[in-house]
Design a protein around this motif. Structure first.
Motif, PDB file in Angstrom:
ATOM      1  N   ALA A  28       0.809  -1.212   0.000  1.00 18.97           N
ATOM      2  CA  ALA A  28       0.000   0.000   0.000  1.00 18.97           C
ATOM      3  C   ALA A  28       0.849   1.272   0.000  1.00 18.97           C
ATOM      4  N   ALA A  29       2.055   1.213   0.564  1.00 20.71           N
ATOM      5  CA  ALA A  29       2.906   2.398   0.641  1.00 20.71           C
ATOM      6  C   ALA A  29       3.374   2.817  -0.748  1.00 20.71           C
ATOM      7  N   GLU A  30       3.593   4.113  -0.923  1.00 20.97           N
ATOM      8  CA  GLU A  30       4.068   4.619  -2.210  1.00 20.97           C
ATOM      9  C   GLU A  30       5.513   4.210  -2.474  1.00 20.97           C
ATOM     10  N   VAL A  31       6.277   4.107  -1.413  1.00 15.45           N
ATOM     11  CA  VAL A  31       7.671   3.705  -1.540  1.00 15.45           C
ATOM     12  C   VAL A  31       8.052   2.897  -0.303  1.00 15.45           C
ATOM     13  N   VAL A  32       8.948   1.925  -0.480  1.00 18.55           N
ATOM     14  CA  VAL A  32       9.424   1.102   0.630  1.00 18.55           C
ATOM     15  C   VAL A  32      10.915   1.364   0.823  1.00 18.55           C
ATOM     16  N   VAL A  33      11.261   1.856   1.991  1.00 16.75           N
ATOM     17  CA  VAL A  33      12.655   2.131   2.328  1.00 16.75           C
ATOM     18  C   VAL A  33      13.237   0.934   3.060  1.00 16.75           C
ATOM     19  N   ALA A  53      15.997  -8.217   0.855  1.00 16.59           N
ATOM     20  CA  ALA A  53      15.818  -9.532   0.233  1.00 16.59           C
ATOM     21  C   ALA A  53      14.444 -10.113   0.555  1.00 16.59           C
ATOM     22  N   THR A  54      13.952  -9.842   1.769  1.00  8.07           N
ATOM     23  CA  THR A  54      12.625 -10.323   2.159  1.00  8.07           C
ATOM     24  C   THR A  54      11.533  -9.541   1.436  1.00  8.07           C
ATOM     25  N   VAL A  55      11.673  -8.223   1.394  1.00  9.18           N
ATOM     26  CA  VAL A  55      10.667  -7.366   0.774  1.00  9.18           C
ATOM     27  C   VAL A  55      10.507  -7.678  -0.710  1.00  9.18           C
ATOM     28  N   LEU A  56      11.599  -8.044  -1.368  1.00  9.19           N
ATOM     29  CA  LEU A  56      11.547  -8.317  -2.808  1.00  9.19           C
ATOM     30  C   LEU A  56      10.616  -9.472  -3.170  1.00  9.19           C
ATOM     31  N   HIS A  57      10.237 -10.273  -2.202  1.00  3.55           N
ATOM     32  CA  HIS A  57       9.265 -11.340  -2.456  1.00  3.55           C
ATOM     33  C   HIS A  57       7.861 -10.777  -2.624  1.00  3.55           C
ATOM     34  N   ALA A  61      11.136  -4.291  -7.392  1.00  6.13           N
ATOM     35  CA  ALA A  61      12.393  -3.637  -7.024  1.00  6.13           C
ATOM     36  C   ALA A  61      12.338  -2.138  -7.233  1.00  6.13           C
ATOM     37  N   GLU A  62      11.595  -1.668  -8.244  1.00  4.58           N
ATOM     38  CA  GLU A  62      11.556  -0.236  -8.531  1.00  4.58           C
ATOM     39  C   GLU A  62      10.837   0.570  -7.448  1.00  4.58           C
ATOM     40  N   LYS A  63      10.148  -0.109  -6.545  1.00  5.49           N
ATOM     41  CA  LYS A  63       9.450   0.567  -5.450  1.00  5.49           C
ATOM     42  C   LYS A  63      10.339   0.722  -4.220  1.00  5.49           C
ATOM     43  N   ILE A  64      11.501   0.080  -4.230  1.00  5.60           N
ATOM     44  CA  ILE A  64      12.375   0.029  -3.061  1.00  5.60           C
ATOM     45  C   ILE A  64      13.468   1.088  -3.143  1.00  5.60           C
ATOM     46  N   VAL A  65      13.696   1.758  -2.040  1.00  6.84           N
ATOM     47  CA  VAL A  65      14.771   2.754  -1.932  1.00  6.84           C
ATOM     48  C   VAL A  65      15.680   2.357  -0.783  1.00  6.84           C
ATOM     49  N   ARG A  66      16.967   2.260  -1.074  1.00  7.37           N
ATOM     50  CA  ARG A  66      17.945   1.939  -0.029  1.00  7.37           C
ATOM     51  C   ARG A  66      18.408   3.207   0.674  1.00  7.37           C
TER      52      ARG A  66
END
Length: 249
Positions: A28-33, A53-57, A61-66
């Protein structure tokens, strides 16, 4: 409208242990940090951390920000706080642009999590930010399930100790009658083994690392020989029990 920062516990590493509520919050979040450990040059090192690695399940990947944090830094306070400040500013910008940010943390966001410091920083930078958390499965719960160690029975207390607080704190806890769980003891495995032997608690104790991952290791604490272990190793020393079924009721 208020911005929303939500800390989501994604468990110890096994993607099947992320709760349904956690998955829904991530999606639901716009971006996942996700937090990553700083490399020597200050970069994110290029490799995904355990949370990522867990979130990618569950999210693309394009929603994830490190965001780089000095996750294991204890001696250099200035470096540690500079990382918190930089991470907070980054998340504050994302909140301004996107409105809702989920921060994925291994374990639970309210148990020894970087999320606590991030939330404090962001709340100061963006007054009115709504901060929420979604609980996650902890390493002690996962280790208990995988090893068969019962955490508590009846009236037994449960003490959780980060060994980074010092081996004396662990020894004091082990001197009691309840179950003791030790987190982050990998670099002090020798001291932990000595404390277990001195308090007569080593025979029933068990430790584990990389739970739910291909490199998982679960061993009796009696096998500890002083060799260094992964930083995030977890130990369970069950309570001293007797009196048969229900003896502690």
């Amino acid at each position: 409208m208020s911005s929303t920062l939500i800390g989501v516990g994604v468990g110890p590493g096994d993607p099947e242990l992320v709760t349904v509520k956690g998955v829904n919050a991530l999606r639901a979040a716009e971006v996942v940090v996700v937090p990553v450990m700083a490399a020597a040059d200050g970069s994110d090192g290029g490799e995904p951390g355990r949370a990522e690695a867990t979130v990618l399940h569950y999210v693309p990947a394009e929603k994830i920000v490190r965001i780089v944090f000095a996750l294991n830094e204890r001696s250099d306070r200035a470096r540690r706080e500079a990382a918190w400040d930089a991470g907070g500013r980054h998340v504050a910008r994302l909140l301004g642009e996107r409105g809702s940010v989920a921060f994925a943390t291994i374990g639970d966001p309210n148990v020894y999590s970087t999320f606590t410091y991030l939330a404090q920083t962001v709340s100061a930078l963006v007054p009115g930010t709504v901060v929420e958390t979604v609980p996650g499965i902890t390493a002690m719960q996962d280790l208990a399930a995988r090893s068969g160690a019962v955490l508590t029975e009846g009236t037994e207390p449960l003490t959780l100790v980060p060994v980074t607080a010092g081996s004396a704190v662990l020894k004091d806890a082990l001197s009691g009658l309840g179950t003791v769980v030790a987190y982050k003891f990998g670099r002090q495995a020798r001291e932990v083994a000595e404390a277990l032997r001195e308090t007569g608690r080593i025979d029933d104790a068990v430790w584990g690392s990389a739970l739910g991952l291909p490199e998982e290791s679960i061993r009796p604490a009696a096998d500890l020989d002083g060799t260094g272990l992964p930083y995030l190793s977890t130990l369970i020393a069950p309570a001293r029990r007797g009196g048969g079924r229900g003896g502690k009721l």
